[in-house]
Design an enzyme around this catalytic site. Structure first.
Site, PDB file in Angstrom:
ATOM      1  N   ARG A  54       0.815  -1.236   0.000  1.00 55.83           N
ATOM      2  CA  ARG A  54       0.000   0.000   0.000  1.00 55.83           C
ATOM      3  C   ARG A  54       0.837   1.269   0.000  1.00 55.83           C
ATOM      4  NH1 ARG A  54      -3.192  -3.882   1.861  1.00 55.83           N
ATOM      5  NH2 ARG A  54      -1.218  -4.575   2.702  1.00 55.83           N
ATOM      6  N   THR A  55       1.823   1.336   0.880  1.00 49.78           N
ATOM      7  CA  THR A  55       2.588   2.585   0.993  1.00 49.78           C
ATOM      8  C   THR A  55       3.320   2.842  -0.322  1.00 49.78           C
ATOM      9  OG1 THR A  55       2.842   2.094   3.331  1.00 49.78           O
ATOM     10  CG2 THR A  55       4.223   3.836   2.453  1.00 49.78           C
ATOM     11  N   LYS A  83      27.686  -3.721  -3.397  1.00 44.93           N
ATOM     12  CA  LYS A  83      29.129  -3.670  -3.701  1.00 44.93           C
ATOM     13  C   LYS A  83      29.914  -3.018  -2.577  1.00 44.93           C
ATOM     14  CE  LYS A  83      28.223  -2.561  -8.560  1.00 44.93           C
ATOM     15  NZ  LYS A  83      28.419  -1.428  -9.469  1.00 44.93           N
ATOM     16  N   ARG A 104      11.504   3.792   2.785  1.00 42.72           N
ATOM     17  CA  ARG A 104      11.083   2.831   3.810  1.00 42.72           C
ATOM     18  C   ARG A 104      12.240   1.891   4.051  1.00 42.72           C
ATOM     19  NH1 ARG A 104       5.872  -0.991   4.382  1.00 42.72           N
ATOM     20  NH2 ARG A 104       5.080   1.048   4.960  1.00 42.72           N
ATOM     21  N   HIS A 137       5.901   5.826  11.358  1.00 41.00           N
ATOM     22  CA  HIS A 137       5.302   5.713  10.021  1.00 41.00           C
ATOM     23  C   HIS A 137       4.344   6.901   9.886  1.00 41.00           C
ATOM     24  CE1 HIS A 137       3.874   4.168   6.355  1.00 41.00           C
ATOM     25  NE2 HIS A 137       3.456   2.969   6.700  1.00 41.00           N
TER      26      HIS A 137
HETATM   27  C1  NCD Z   1       2.146  -1.041   8.180  1.00 44.57           C
HETATM   28  C2  NCD Z   1       3.646  -0.901   8.278  1.00 44.57           C
HETATM   29  O1  NCD Z   1       4.360  -1.166   7.321  1.00 44.57           O
HETATM   30  O2  NCD Z   1       4.077  -0.517   9.350  1.00 44.57           O
HETATM   31  N1  NCD Z   1       1.689  -1.259   6.875  1.00 44.57           N
HETATM   32  C3  NCD Z   1       1.487  -0.191   6.047  1.00 44.57           C
HETATM   33  O3  NCD Z   1       2.371   0.585   5.769  1.00 44.57           O
HETATM   34  N2  NCD Z   1       0.229   0.001   5.618  1.00 44.57           N
HETATM   35  C4  NCD Z   1       1.583  -1.998   9.156  1.00 44.57           C
HETATM   36  C5  NCD Z   1       2.124  -3.391   9.203  1.00 44.57           C
HETATM   37  O4  NCD Z   1       2.961  -3.790   8.394  1.00 44.57           O
HETATM   38  O5  NCD Z   1       1.671  -4.116  10.086  1.00 44.57           O
END
Ligand code: NCD
Length: 323
Positions: A54-55, A83, A104, A137
């Site tokens: 999703r993100t 590398k 991320r 997040h």
């Molecule tokens: C969450 C995350 O990555 O922290 N997911 C997301 O970004 N929608 C929640 C999770 O992974 O449990």
């Protein structure tokens, strides 16, 4: 955009207004073409070295809605990190080619440190934290709060509401960012429900205690929590961090929302989940009108588009657009 507490109420209100307008503009081709002309001269880098559906997709789509081109790295195995290049040299390299970096990573604080590094270079391109290990997040919190605001629009708004957060609260970054962002609202009560060993950390408890607008209760009593909730925020066991925290597992069954539990839930309550879900959220609940998690994930696209538009100072152009 590194942590949830960067956002005060006034910022959130502006961002939500912009997201509403973007949602409206996207309803027709003319509006979509206008939006996609705004950042047609800009490029974004999506550096996602931790799993994401999703993100990643909502950021990618948000960039595309504004006309940005995107490049991506989805594994450090496939970049020069393999590398032996330092992560910071890699990040500096991204900044040579793009105008925005969304990151991320499983490493806590990585985006904060990357932003500090770039601030001391001649190309300090903006960085958005798309999830930094078990730490924060913040853009998930934006979409969560935007969803709560939209759901409570006809029910007195978000101020004064009780939010029940359930699951692996020790390692779940979404609940940390959401709780911090809720501190911008008035008289919020948070019910943290988890087994004791999976409760919020001492450090996070101290941080929340320093916030004026948040009352919180920690409990193992799932039914008591969901009974008084205006919103239930379910989360999964974060077992990918087992090596880091040596916690293992708990009886997830005890902290699962089953179709039968809906009898305890208020009629006008809202059920959210950042997703992905496992067994803690019964799929049979999807058809109940209180289930808002599919709407929640779509809101991620709108709010991330609004965030990128704000970073590039496009608020006036978008709010002034008349179809
Ligand atoms: C969450 C995350 O990555 O922290 N997911 C997301 O970004 N929608 C929640 C999770 O992974 O449990």
């Amino acid at each position: 955009m590194i942590e949830a507490s960067q956002f005060q109420r006034a910022h959130l209100d502006k961002l939500f207004l912009l997201a509403n307008k973007i949602r409206f503009i996207c309803k027709n081709k003319e509006g979509s073409l206008f939006l996609s002309s705004l950042l047609a001269h800009r490029n974004a880098m999506l550096y996602f070295t931790q799993p994401s559906t999703r993100t990643f997709l909502s950021f990618q789509t948000a960039c595309h809605l504004l006309g940005m081109r995107t490049s991506e790295i989805r594994s450090s195995e496939l970049s020069s990190e393999k590398k032996g290049e330092s992560l910071f040299d890699s990040i500096r390299t991204f900044s040579s080619y793009v105008d925005l970096i969304v990151m991320r990573s499983p490493v806590a604080n990585l985006s904060k440190n990357a932003a500090k590094l770039l601030d001391n270079t001649p190309r300090p391109v903006p960085i958005i934290n798309g999830g930094s290990g078990p730490d924060e997040h913040p853009t998930q919190a934006l979409l969560d709060v935007y969803t709560l605001q939209r759901c409570f629009e006809l029910n007195g708004g978000l101020d004064g509401k009780t939010i029940c957060m359930v699951g692996d609260l020790k390692r779940g970054r979404t609940i940390r960012s959401l709780a911090l962002m809720l501190a911008s609202f008035r008289d919020i009560t948070i019910f943290f429900i988890s087994p004791k060993e999976f409760g919020i950390t001492d450090e996070f408890r101290r941080l929340l205690m320093s916030k004026e607008n948040i009352n919180f209760i920690e409990s193992e009593d799932f039914v008591a929590g969901i009974k008084c909730a205006d919103a239930i925020y379910m989360t999964r066991l974060q077992d990918e961090y087992d090596d880091l925290f040596h916690l293992g597992s708990y009886d997830t069954e005890r902290y699962s929302l089953k179709y039968d539990d809906l009898k305890y839930v208020k009629n006008n309550a809202v059920i959210l989940h950042p997703m992905p879900r496992r067994s803690e959220l019964d799929v049979a609940i999807d058809s109940d009108s209180r289930a808002q998690y599919w709407r929640q994930e779509r809101n991620g696209m709108w709010i991330r588009t609004a965030l990128i538009a704000t970073i590039f100072h496009l608020e006036k152009d978008i709010l002034g657009y008349n179809s």
